[in-house]
Design a protein around this motif. Structure first.
Motif, PDB file in Angstrom:
ATOM      1  N   ARG A 281       0.833  -1.210   0.000  1.00  0.00           N
ATOM      2  CA  ARG A 281       0.000   0.000   0.000  1.00  0.00           C
ATOM      3  C   ARG A 281       0.865   1.257   0.000  1.00  0.00           C
ATOM      4  O   ARG A 281       0.612   2.207  -0.746  1.00  0.00           O
ATOM      5  CB  ARG A 281      -0.912   0.000   1.226  1.00  0.00           C
ATOM      6  CG  ARG A 281      -1.877   1.188   1.268  1.00  0.00           C
ATOM      7  CD  ARG A 281      -2.591   1.270   2.595  1.00  0.00           C
ATOM      8  NE  ARG A 281      -1.700   1.626   3.689  1.00  0.00           N
ATOM      9  CZ  ARG A 281      -1.287   2.868   3.945  1.00  0.00           C
ATOM     10  NH1 ARG A 281      -1.666   3.872   3.176  1.00  0.00           N
ATOM     11  NH2 ARG A 281      -0.476   3.106   4.964  1.00  0.00           N
ATOM     12  N   ILE A 282       1.896   1.266   0.826  1.00  0.00           N
ATOM     13  CA  ILE A 282       2.756   2.449   0.946  1.00  0.00           C
ATOM     14  C   ILE A 282       3.540   2.699  -0.330  1.00  0.00           C
ATOM     15  O   ILE A 282       3.683   3.843  -0.775  1.00  0.00           O
ATOM     16  CB  ILE A 282       3.717   2.276   2.139  1.00  0.00           C
ATOM     17  CG1 ILE A 282       2.940   2.306   3.463  1.00  0.00           C
ATOM     18  CG2 ILE A 282       4.789   3.358   2.143  1.00  0.00           C
ATOM     19  CD1 ILE A 282       3.783   1.950   4.665  1.00  0.00           C
ATOM     20  N   THR A 283       4.042   1.640  -0.933  1.00  0.00           N
ATOM     21  CA  THR A 283       4.950   1.782  -2.081  1.00  0.00           C
ATOM     22  C   THR A 283       4.236   1.729  -3.424  1.00  0.00           C
ATOM     23  O   THR A 283       4.826   2.083  -4.444  1.00  0.00           O
ATOM     24  CB  THR A 283       6.018   0.682  -2.059  1.00  0.00           C
ATOM     25  OG1 THR A 283       5.371  -0.607  -2.153  1.00  0.00           O
ATOM     26  CG2 THR A 283       6.842   0.740  -0.769  1.00  0.00           C
ATOM     27  N   GLY A 284       2.987   1.251  -3.439  1.00  0.00           N
ATOM     28  CA  GLY A 284       2.293   1.042  -4.702  1.00  0.00           C
ATOM     29  C   GLY A 284       2.741  -0.204  -5.428  1.00  0.00           C
ATOM     30  O   GLY A 284       2.439  -0.397  -6.612  1.00  0.00           O
ATOM     31  N   ALA A 285       3.460  -1.079  -4.733  1.00  0.00           N
ATOM     32  CA  ALA A 285       3.987  -2.298  -5.349  1.00  0.00           C
ATOM     33  C   ALA A 285       2.879  -3.317  -5.603  1.00  0.00           C
ATOM     34  O   ALA A 285       1.824  -3.303  -4.953  1.00  0.00           O
ATOM     35  CB  ALA A 285       5.048  -2.913  -4.436  1.00  0.00           C
ATOM     36  N   HIS A 286       3.131  -4.196  -6.558  1.00  0.00           N
ATOM     37  CA  HIS A 286       2.261  -5.353  -6.760  1.00  0.00           C
ATOM     38  C   HIS A 286       2.426  -6.293  -5.560  1.00  0.00           C
ATOM     39  O   HIS A 286       3.556  -6.577  -5.149  1.00  0.00           O
ATOM     40  CB  HIS A 286       2.640  -6.097  -8.037  1.00  0.00           C
ATOM     41  CG  HIS A 286       2.510  -5.262  -9.284  1.00  0.00           C
ATOM     42  ND1 HIS A 286       1.303  -4.960  -9.867  1.00  0.00           N
ATOM     43  CD2 HIS A 286       3.463  -4.651 -10.045  1.00  0.00           C
ATOM     44  CE1 HIS A 286       1.501  -4.220 -10.939  1.00  0.00           C
ATOM     45  NE2 HIS A 286       2.801  -4.007 -11.067  1.00  0.00           N
ATOM     46  N   TYR A 287       1.306  -6.790  -5.034  1.00  0.00           N
ATOM     47  CA  TYR A 287       1.349  -7.686  -3.867  1.00  0.00           C
ATOM     48  C   TYR A 287       1.005  -9.088  -4.334  1.00  0.00           C
ATOM     49  O   TYR A 287      -0.148  -9.401  -4.617  1.00  0.00           O
ATOM     50  CB  TYR A 287       0.369  -7.196  -2.812  1.00  0.00           C
ATOM     51  CG  TYR A 287       0.454  -7.925  -1.492  1.00  0.00           C
ATOM     52  CD1 TYR A 287       1.646  -8.471  -1.029  1.00  0.00           C
ATOM     53  CD2 TYR A 287      -0.678  -8.044  -0.676  1.00  0.00           C
ATOM     54  CE1 TYR A 287       1.720  -9.128   0.189  1.00  0.00           C
ATOM     55  CE2 TYR A 287      -0.613  -8.680   0.554  1.00  0.00           C
ATOM     56  CZ  TYR A 287       0.579  -9.222   0.980  1.00  0.00           C
ATOM     57  OH  TYR A 287       0.645  -9.868   2.202  1.00  0.00           O
ATOM     58  N   LEU A 288       2.019  -9.946  -4.439  1.00  0.00           N
ATOM     59  CA  LEU A 288       1.854 -11.285  -4.977  1.00  0.00           C
ATOM     60  C   LEU A 288       1.497 -12.276  -3.872  1.00  0.00           C
ATOM     61  O   LEU A 288       2.272 -12.477  -2.928  1.00  0.00           O
ATOM     62  CB  LEU A 288       3.147 -11.739  -5.674  1.00  0.00           C
ATOM     63  CG  LEU A 288       3.363 -11.262  -7.125  1.00  0.00           C
ATOM     64  CD1 LEU A 288       3.336  -9.755  -7.234  1.00  0.00           C
ATOM     65  CD2 LEU A 288       4.658 -11.826  -7.677  1.00  0.00           C
ATOM     66  N   VAL A 289       0.324 -12.879  -4.005  1.00  0.00           N
ATOM     67  CA  VAL A 289      -0.169 -13.871  -3.045  1.00  0.00           C
ATOM     68  C   VAL A 289      -0.774 -15.008  -3.849  1.00  0.00           C
ATOM     69  O   VAL A 289      -1.366 -14.788  -4.917  1.00  0.00           O
ATOM     70  CB  VAL A 289      -1.226 -13.253  -2.105  1.00  0.00           C
ATOM     71  CG1 VAL A 289      -1.783 -14.298  -1.150  1.00  0.00           C
ATOM     72  CG2 VAL A 289      -0.640 -12.076  -1.317  1.00  0.00           C
TER      73      VAL A 289
END
Length: 466
Positions: A70-78
């Motif tokens: 959320r903070i970095t705008g990164a893709h969150y892979l789960v």
């Protein structure tokens, strides 16, 4: 090297997280909940976090992955197969993720630690094409061991152990001997079937050393399941938090409590935890407190001992020690202590009568007391209480000792025989915690502040499997 991998160790929980970058962009793997460490590291290296990876939904800590993304705008892979209560980038076996022109990830299904566990192979671009340089294995293939397979319940342990064997062999078949292995567990975490046998490793080394790659499937399953010990009770709450999506942490200072408030909190049955070293605690402490020093795995044992949700107050010598404890506790979902106080024990008492000492001795003194030659100032050794875990007890214990693992002690106080209790563990840390609980229950107690390996040399007969 085309990719630089930095380890962010959380030694108090026995885990590692990772930041890997090509010098411009970075991926983060299995971050702990206090994500400021990752943000600082990325800033220090001048890289931008574009992907946050979870190898699995963790059972031993609350993840910081959602907040970091959320903070970095990164893709969150789960893992796509995991049903979660938040938006993520779903990935599954066979997927390839382009991180940059020089760096990509390959997603490998490696069930075993959990049903939907993933590993991530790191490929770098070369003149000859893509080359695998390493793999983030989470709780799959560890250094000389594997992740345990019983955290989802005993009914699944055998099936998952078979999956674990298959998954490890799949990684070994897919990757070259020189590929680095970067696990999350194995450095003290109870998520490991046993502890790591090296500080770093490669696929080639694991082929030679790791039982999962040396044993037939049935033999591996039997050996693994037979070697599993208890794991912390708070694990039951970690998966729930990680499925729902952890909230951001608040590490700002908590309210200060004066001596009167501390007394009231203990009278109401709340936990007041003394974070100082056990020797300082033994010299003088506030009666009714529990010793869990910051020099040991405080959060693990506190989370295992308490009734979940009970208010916790922290006592320490300095505000920094309280801040360090807060950081450790949010990692296991204890978000805000009820209060805190700093200084020395005298400042925490409303009158001197509230202060108490705790007697300490070594195994030589225990051996003498057991023979009737009680050292001056110490009581007779009516009861020897061993508070280590079951596997430690089975490997070797003092003949005639009573065994109650530390996590069981608060609810099994009635099982401690009458008389003066000499309590020991493997080093003195857990014994001091146990002694504080016993003293709070009105028992006469002595802490054996000594390494258990010294017991036979002191003349104490030990029995067990070792």
């Amino acid at each position: 090297m085309p990719v630089e991998v930095s380890v962010v160790a959380t030694s108090s929980l026995g885990d590692r997280s990772y930041l890997a970058s090509d010098g411009q962009v970075a991926i983060v793997v299995d971050p702990q909940r206090d994500v400021d460490r990752m943000l600082y590291l990325a800033g220090e290296k001048g890289v931008r976090i574009t992907h946050v990876l979870e190898t699995h939904l963790h059972n031993d800590y609350v993840s910081g992955g959602l907040e970091l993304a959320r903070i970095t705008g990164a893709h969150y892979l789960v893992a796509a197969a995991d049903e979660v209560g938040f938006e993520r980038t779903s990935v599954a076996d066979g997927d390839q993720v382009a991180v940059s022109d020089s760096l990509r990830l390959r997603v490998i299904a490696t069930p075993g630690h959990t049903f939907h566990h993933l590993s991530y192979v790191v490929d770098v671009a070369t003149d000859a094409g893509w080359e695998a340089v390493g793999v983030f294995t989470g709780g799959s293939l560890l250094f000389g061991t594997t992740g345990r397979t019983d955290l989802l319940g005993q009914r699944h342990a055998h099936e998952l152990a078979l999956h674990q064997h298959t998954s490890a062999k799949r990684l070994a078949d897919l990757l070259p001997d020189g590929a680095q292995v970067w696990p999350t567990h194995g450095f003290g975490s109870f998520c490991s079937a046993s502890q790591s046998d090296a500080p770093e490793s490669t696929i080639g080394r694991e082929r030679e050393k790791n039982p999962v790659l040396r044993l037939a499937a049935d033999d591996f399953v039997t050996e693994t399941l037979d070697g599993l010990d208890a794991y912390p009770a708070y694990y039951a709450h970690m998966g729930v938090a990680n499925v729902a999506g952890p909230a951001p942490v608040d590490l700002t200072p908590v309210n200060r409590a004066d001596a009167a408030e501390l007394r009231e909190r203990m009278a109401e049955g709340e936990w007041v935890v003394d974070l100082r070293h056990r020797k300082a605690y033994a010299a003088s402490h506030l009666a009714g407190t529990v010793s869990l020093g910051l020099d040991g795995p405080m959060a693990t044992w506190l989370g295992w001992l308490i009734e979940w949700g009970v208010p916790i107050t922290l006592l320490a010598e300095t505000p920094q020690q309280v801040a360090d404890a807060q950081r450790e506790l949010v990692r296991i979902g204890v978000d805000r202590p009820a209060a805190q106080a700093t200084g020395d024990a005298g400042q925490w008492a409303t009158d001197p009568g509230q202060l108490r000492e705790l007697r300490m001795a070594d195994f030589v003194a225990l051996a003498a007391a057991r023979e009737g030659d009680v050292p001056a100032g110490l009581p007779s050794a009516d009861v020897i209480l061993d508070v280590r875990l079951a596997n430690e007890w089975r490997a070797g214990h003092i003949d005639g000792a009573v065994h109650i693992p530390l996590p069981d002690l608060p609810r099994r106080l009635a099982d401690v025989p009458a008389g003066a209790v000499w309590v020991h563990c493997g080093s003195g840390y857990r014994a001091t915690a146990a002694a504080s609980v016993l003293a709070n229950a009105g028992r006469e107690v002595v802490v054996v502040d000594d390494a258990f390996g010294q017991a036979p040399a002191a003349g104490l007969k030990t029995v067990g499997d070792a």
